[in-house]
Design a protein around this motif. Sequence first.
Motif, PDB file in Angstrom:
ATOM      1  N   GLY A 143      21.993  17.771  54.782  1.00  0.00           N
ATOM      2  CA  GLY A 143      21.603  19.174  54.873  1.00  0.00           C
ATOM      3  C   GLY A 143      22.289  20.034  53.828  1.00  0.00           C
ATOM      4  N   GLU A 144      22.185  21.337  54.037  1.00  0.00           N
ATOM      5  CA  GLU A 144      22.781  22.290  53.115  1.00  0.00           C
ATOM      6  C   GLU A 144      24.214  22.606  53.548  1.00  0.00           C
ATOM      7  OE1 GLU A 144      21.461  23.440  50.272  1.00  0.00           O
ATOM      8  OE2 GLU A 144      19.858  21.991  50.713  1.00  0.00           O
ATOM      9  N   PRO A 145      25.126  22.747  52.598  1.00  0.00           N
ATOM     10  CA  PRO A 145      26.514  22.992  52.970  1.00  0.00           C
ATOM     11  C   PRO A 145      26.809  24.463  53.212  1.00  0.00           C
ATOM     12  CG  PRO A 145      26.356  22.846  50.589  1.00  0.00           C
ATOM     13  CD  PRO A 145      24.960  22.580  51.136  1.00  0.00           C
ATOM     14  N   VAL A 146      27.864  24.710  53.984  1.00  0.00           N
ATOM     15  CA  VAL A 146      28.507  26.024  53.992  1.00  0.00           C
ATOM     16  C   VAL A 146      29.423  26.041  52.776  1.00  0.00           C
ATOM     17  CG1 VAL A 146      30.082  27.568  55.205  1.00  0.00           C
ATOM     18  CG2 VAL A 146      28.396  26.218  56.486  1.00  0.00           C
ATOM     19  N   VAL A 147      29.289  27.051  51.937  1.00  0.00           N
ATOM     20  CA  VAL A 147      30.041  27.109  50.683  1.00  0.00           C
ATOM     21  C   VAL A 147      31.162  28.130  50.820  1.00  0.00           C
ATOM     22  CG1 VAL A 147      29.914  27.524  48.201  1.00  0.00           C
ATOM     23  CG2 VAL A 147      27.964  26.482  49.399  1.00  0.00           C
ATOM     24  N   LEU A 148      32.380  27.673  50.601  1.00  0.00           N
ATOM     25  CA  LEU A 148      33.556  28.538  50.672  1.00  0.00           C
ATOM     26  C   LEU A 148      34.025  28.820  49.249  1.00  0.00           C
ATOM     27  CD1 LEU A 148      35.478  26.734  53.569  1.00  0.00           C
ATOM     28  CD2 LEU A 148      33.758  28.552  53.729  1.00  0.00           C
ATOM     29  N   GLU A 149      33.898  30.089  48.854  1.00  0.00           N
ATOM     30  CA  GLU A 149      34.223  30.480  47.482  1.00  0.00           C
ATOM     31  C   GLU A 149      35.302  31.552  47.484  1.00  0.00           C
ATOM     32  OE1 GLU A 149      30.350  30.287  44.834  1.00  0.00           O
ATOM     33  OE2 GLU A 149      29.943  31.414  46.664  1.00  0.00           O
ATOM     34  N   ARG A 150      36.052  31.587  46.400  1.00  0.00           N
ATOM     35  CA  ARG A 150      37.083  32.616  46.208  1.00  0.00           C
ATOM     36  C   ARG A 150      36.927  33.220  44.823  1.00  0.00           C
ATOM     37  NH1 ARG A 150      37.707  28.663  48.334  1.00  0.00           N
ATOM     38  NH2 ARG A 150      38.119  27.554  46.401  1.00  0.00           N
ATOM     39  N   GLU A 151      37.648  34.301  44.593  1.00  0.00           N
ATOM     40  CA  GLU A 151      37.704  34.925  43.273  1.00  0.00           C
ATOM     41  C   GLU A 151      39.159  35.046  42.874  1.00  0.00           C
ATOM     42  OE1 GLU A 151      35.763  38.667  43.464  1.00  0.00           O
ATOM     43  OE2 GLU A 151      33.745  37.817  43.713  1.00  0.00           O
ATOM     44  N   GLY A 152      39.377  35.169  41.566  1.00  0.00           N
ATOM     45  CA  GLY A 152      40.729  35.414  41.100  1.00  0.00           C
ATOM     46  C   GLY A 152      41.183  34.383  40.082  1.00  0.00           C
ATOM     47  N   SER A 153      42.451  34.511  39.698  1.00  0.00           N
ATOM     48  CA  SER A 153      43.048  33.632  38.702  1.00  0.00           C
ATOM     49  C   SER A 153      44.557  33.683  38.880  1.00  0.00           C
ATOM     50  CB  SER A 153      42.644  34.077  37.287  1.00  0.00           C
ATOM     51  OG  SER A 153      43.080  35.410  37.056  1.00  0.00           O
ATOM     52  N   GLY A 154      45.256  32.928  38.062  1.00  0.00           N
ATOM     53  CA  GLY A 154      46.710  32.910  38.110  1.00  0.00           C
ATOM     54  C   GLY A 154      47.297  33.116  36.726  1.00  0.00           C
ATOM     55  N   PRO A 155      48.626  33.151  36.618  1.00  0.00           N
ATOM     56  CA  PRO A 155      49.267  33.466  35.341  1.00  0.00           C
ATOM     57  C   PRO A 155      49.227  32.341  34.314  1.00  0.00           C
ATOM     58  CG  PRO A 155      50.922  33.063  37.023  1.00  0.00           C
ATOM     59  CD  PRO A 155      49.598  33.090  37.722  1.00  0.00           C
ATOM     60  N   ASN A 156      48.951  31.117  34.744  1.00  0.00           N
ATOM     61  CA  ASN A 156      48.888  29.997  33.809  1.00  0.00           C
ATOM     62  C   ASN A 156      47.477  29.948  33.216  1.00  0.00           C
ATOM     63  OD1 ASN A 156      48.603  27.393  32.616  1.00  0.00           O
ATOM     64  ND2 ASN A 156      50.236  26.581  33.919  1.00  0.00           N
ATOM     65  N   ALA A 157      47.341  30.483  32.012  1.00  0.00           N
ATOM     66  CA  ALA A 157      46.012  30.642  31.418  1.00  0.00           C
ATOM     67  C   ALA A 157      45.307  29.307  31.191  1.00  0.00           C
ATOM     68  CB  ALA A 157      46.125  31.400  30.099  1.00  0.00           C
ATOM     69  N   ALA A 158      46.057  28.254  30.959  1.00  0.00           N
ATOM     70  CA  ALA A 158      45.452  26.957  30.682  1.00  0.00           C
ATOM     71  C   ALA A 158      44.922  26.283  31.939  1.00  0.00           C
ATOM     72  CB  ALA A 158      46.473  26.046  30.003  1.00  0.00           C
ATOM     73  N   ARG A 159      45.495  26.595  33.105  1.00  0.00           N
ATOM     74  CA  ARG A 159      45.124  25.901  34.334  1.00  0.00           C
ATOM     75  C   ARG A 159      44.588  26.828  35.420  1.00  0.00           C
ATOM     76  NH1 ARG A 159      47.442  21.159  35.594  1.00  0.00           N
ATOM     77  NH2 ARG A 159      45.765  21.144  37.118  1.00  0.00           N
ATOM     78  N   GLN A 160      44.787  28.135  35.264  1.00  0.00           N
ATOM     79  CA  GLN A 160      44.461  29.061  36.355  1.00  0.00           C
ATOM     80  C   GLN A 160      43.566  30.209  35.906  1.00  0.00           C
ATOM     81  OE1 GLN A 160      48.616  29.929  37.586  1.00  0.00           O
ATOM     82  NE2 GLN A 160      48.095  28.898  39.495  1.00  0.00           N
ATOM     83  N   GLU A 161      42.593  29.881  35.047  1.00  0.00           N
ATOM     84  CA  GLU A 161      41.691  30.911  34.557  1.00  0.00           C
ATOM     85  C   GLU A 161      40.643  31.298  35.602  1.00  0.00           C
ATOM     86  OE1 GLU A 161      39.230  27.402  34.448  1.00  0.00           O
ATOM     87  OE2 GLU A 161      41.366  27.760  34.096  1.00  0.00           O
ATOM     88  N   ALA A 162      40.532  30.485  36.660  1.00  0.00           N
ATOM     89  CA  ALA A 162      39.525  30.703  37.706  1.00  0.00           C
ATOM     90  C   ALA A 162      39.948  29.895  38.931  1.00  0.00           C
ATOM     91  CB  ALA A 162      38.152  30.243  37.212  1.00  0.00           C
TER      92      ALA A 162
END
Length: 366
Positions: A143-162
């Motif tokens: 079936g179709e999933p329930v999708v859990l999404e967030r917004e934001g980023s972190g200070p490590n630009a290489a790993r936390q851009e999204a």
Amino acid sequence: METNVNKDAGSTCTLAVGTYTLPMPHVEGKGAGIYLLDFDASTGRLSERAVERAANPSYLTLSKDGRRLYAVREVNAEDGPGVSTYEVDAAGRSLTLLGDLSTPGAWPCHVAVDEELALLLASNYLSGEVLAYRLDANGVPAGEPVVLEREGSGPNAARQEAPHAHCAVFSPDRRHLYLADLGVDGVVRHALDASKVIKTPDRFLDAAPGAGPRHLVFTASGKHLLANYELASTVRMYRLADHAAELVCEVSSLPEDFGGESGAGGMRLHPSGKFVYVGNRGHDSIFCARIDEAAGRLTPVGNWSLGGRTPRDLAISPDGKYLLAAAQDDGFIRVYAIDAQTGALNDTGYTYPIPTAVCLEFIQGE
């Protein structure tokens, strides 16, 4: 399935190994799929039983009843990411494909399942969401999933851009699910109404900026949550309650005198509930801490060299006597004996070759 039978199995259980089979930005996949290895519990030795061909079956999880093995297909969106469901035979030593589900997003890197809730959680690292699927009567997500999404980023630009969801797990009381998002430095809680996932989160456990939560494990009592932070190489212990989650302890998984670059890998709880183990990728070691739930304390026990690059995942034998660590980038599994009193590791000197191993999961047959 290609089979290489070990006729003198002895007192064995099965170790399933997920591997990278295709090139990825962080690794050149050299595996063939899901390896099934005989593990001799009396000697700590491994031997190949079978290989189930699959594309990047990087992370595996076993149903509680031991009848189903689930594997993600960690690939880009255009290459067809998904979750495969396998039936495990009664002896725990062969797999039969029951279903293969294509999933939205990209790079599913973790999967968790709860048969009583009839739910499966798949975490998409690259695209950042967690997908919650219902299981059908055969234990196959559909079936179709329930999708859990967030917004934001972190200070490590290489790993936390999204957002980058790295894992999602069910609480032992089946009232919540918790997810670790490396990209936004948070452990997020969602309520479960019976088997319905509530999309709006009801709690957010902040991490230190740039820490990057990776994996989550509940303690033996279910009253504490352990979270390891990949980018900070730390382990945090939270005391859980209905309307609160209190940080009670934090330790580094690295030695005090280490000054290089390292990131946390897999985290596993000892069957006794007394110890937690974490792989350090960079320092290339295995860390152990003693768990004291009554005091809300983690006490470092030590670090042990892997003797190879990138301890991506760990597994502890069902009897608690051995820890196995996968050196992803040097292509082997090392076997350690565990001191039952202290949790300390003793290198048996034994390694078994496996190319680009990502996940280790023990299967117990009847």
